[in-house]
Design an enzyme around this catalytic site. Structure first.
Site, PDB file in Angstrom:
ATOM      1  N   LYS A 156       0.819  -1.214   0.000  1.00  0.00           N
ATOM      2  CA  LYS A 156       0.000   0.000   0.000  1.00  0.00           C
ATOM      3  C   LYS A 156       0.858   1.273   0.000  1.00  0.00           C
ATOM      4  CE  LYS A 156      -3.872  -2.378   2.229  1.00  0.00           C
ATOM      5  NZ  LYS A 156      -4.938  -2.302   3.269  1.00  0.00           N
ATOM      6  N   TYR A 196     -12.655  -1.346  -3.685  1.00  0.00           N
ATOM      7  CA  TYR A 196     -13.160  -1.502  -2.317  1.00  0.00           C
ATOM      8  C   TYR A 196     -14.677  -1.312  -2.232  1.00  0.00           C
ATOM      9  CZ  TYR A 196      -8.397  -1.732  -0.508  1.00  0.00           C
ATOM     10  OH  TYR A 196      -7.106  -2.127  -0.227  1.00  0.00           O
ATOM     11  N   ASN A 242      -2.089   0.008   6.742  1.00  0.00           N
ATOM     12  CA  ASN A 242      -1.578  -1.265   7.264  1.00  0.00           C
ATOM     13  C   ASN A 242      -0.673  -2.010   6.282  1.00  0.00           C
ATOM     14  OD1 ASN A 242      -3.563  -2.123   5.549  1.00  0.00           O
ATOM     15  ND2 ASN A 242      -4.752  -3.242   7.069  1.00  0.00           N
ATOM     16  N   HIS A 294      -2.180  -5.530   1.486  1.00  0.00           N
ATOM     17  CA  HIS A 294      -3.495  -6.157   1.317  1.00  0.00           C
ATOM     18  C   HIS A 294      -3.276  -7.628   1.002  1.00  0.00           C
ATOM     19  CE1 HIS A 294      -7.552  -6.925  -0.206  1.00  0.00           C
ATOM     20  NE2 HIS A 294      -6.974  -7.538  -1.228  1.00  0.00           N
ATOM     21  N   GLU A 300      -9.708  -9.865  -7.792  1.00  0.00           N
ATOM     22  CA  GLU A 300      -8.750  -8.783  -7.547  1.00  0.00           C
ATOM     23  C   GLU A 300      -7.538  -8.888  -8.482  1.00  0.00           C
ATOM     24  OE1 GLU A 300     -10.053  -8.481  -2.849  1.00  0.00           O
ATOM     25  OE2 GLU A 300      -8.045  -9.202  -3.351  1.00  0.00           O
TER      26      GLU A 300
HETATM   27  P1  CMP Z   1      -7.575  -4.632   3.762  1.00  0.00           P
HETATM   28  O1  CMP Z   1      -8.003  -5.817   4.573  1.00  0.00           O
HETATM   29  O2  CMP Z   1      -6.465  -4.735   2.853  1.00  0.00           O
HETATM   30  O3  CMP Z   1      -8.862  -4.100   2.986  1.00  0.00           O
HETATM   31  C1  CMP Z   1      -9.854  -3.346   3.684  1.00  0.00           C
HETATM   32  C2  CMP Z   1      -9.152  -2.229   4.370  1.00  0.00           C
HETATM   33  O4  CMP Z   1      -9.966  -1.356   5.088  1.00  0.00           O
HETATM   34  C3  CMP Z   1      -8.231  -2.797   5.419  1.00  0.00           C
HETATM   35  O5  CMP Z   1      -7.189  -3.459   4.791  1.00  0.00           O
HETATM   36  C4  CMP Z   1      -7.837  -1.542   6.170  1.00  0.00           C
HETATM   37  O6  CMP Z   1      -6.820  -0.836   5.489  1.00  0.00           O
HETATM   38  C5  CMP Z   1      -9.125  -0.750   6.056  1.00  0.00           C
HETATM   39  N1  CMP Z   1      -9.810  -0.747   7.334  1.00  0.00           N
HETATM   40  C6  CMP Z   1     -10.379  -1.787   7.935  1.00  0.00           C
HETATM   41  N2  CMP Z   1     -10.901  -1.415   9.116  1.00  0.00           N
HETATM   42  C7  CMP Z   1     -10.650  -0.092   9.238  1.00  0.00           C
HETATM   43  C8  CMP Z   1     -10.934   0.868  10.219  1.00  0.00           C
HETATM   44  N3  CMP Z   1     -11.610   0.553  11.336  1.00  0.00           N
HETATM   45  N4  CMP Z   1     -10.523   2.132  10.013  1.00  0.00           N
HETATM   46  C9  CMP Z   1      -9.860   2.455   8.878  1.00  0.00           C
HETATM   47  N5  CMP Z   1      -9.550   1.576   7.902  1.00  0.00           N
HETATM   48  C10 CMP Z   1      -9.941   0.322   8.084  1.00  0.00           C
END
Ligand code: CMP
Length: 139
Positions: free
Chosen positions: A11, A51, A114, A117, A128
């Site tokens: 990311k 998303y 984070n 993905h 995807e």
């Molecule tokens: P990912 O699982 O890659 O795809 C969905 C994304 O939504 C997840 O990573 C996080 O980056 C984001 N995400 C999930 N929960 C939260 C949250 N509570 N606040 C902000 N971002 C979130």
């Protein structure tokens, strides 16, 4: 029987912080073969579409803004039990909960930013991967 491919993105936070090489090394060391790989950037419309499943969530706008703000690395990866094993390798969505030795424990800074993905199912891995790569880009 699980299929053997998953899809990942490094990311914008991790790319911007210089962690492409470190993350790809952890992926290779865990036994994943690279099927497809590119440095690219999502437009706002791309991120909204990718998303769309999260469009009703309160963090959707923040997620779309973050994922389109800078370059990402997109990749399709191959290994036995790829989806489940890759999610183990990346660790919990919230890096505060991620286990030692996981990519998010090492490189992620928050639940929103984070670092990586990982697809959550074989079906989504195929969707995807096809979002980012044409058939002739899959080796
Ligand atoms: P990912 O699982 O890659 O795809 C969905 C994304 O939504 C997840 O990573 C996080 O980056 C984001 N995400 C999930 N929960 C939260 C949250 N509570 N606040 C902000 N971002 C979130």
């Amino acid at each position: 029987m699980a299929t053997n491919r998953t899809f990942t993105m490094i990311k914008p936070d991790a790319v911007g912080n210089g962690h492409i090489g470190g993350i790809l090394a952890m992926i290779a060391d865990a036994g994943f073969r690279i099927v497809s790989l590119k440095l690219t950037q999502l437009t706002v419309a791309d991120a909204q579409a990718f998303y769309a499943v999260h469009s009703a969530r309160p963090f959707y706008g923040e997620l779309v803004e973050f994922m389109s703000r800078g370059p990402i690395v997109a990749a399709i990866l191959e290994k036995d039990n790829a989806v489940e094993d890759f999610r183990t390798l990346i660790g919990a969505t919230n890096p505060a909960d991620a286990a030692e030795g996981t990519i998010r424990k090492k490189y992620a800074t928050s639940i929103g930013e984070n670092a990586v993905h990982g697809s959550d199912s074989d079906e989504n891995a195929a969707i995807e991967g096809a979002f980012h790569f044409a058939g002739r880009e899959q080796f």
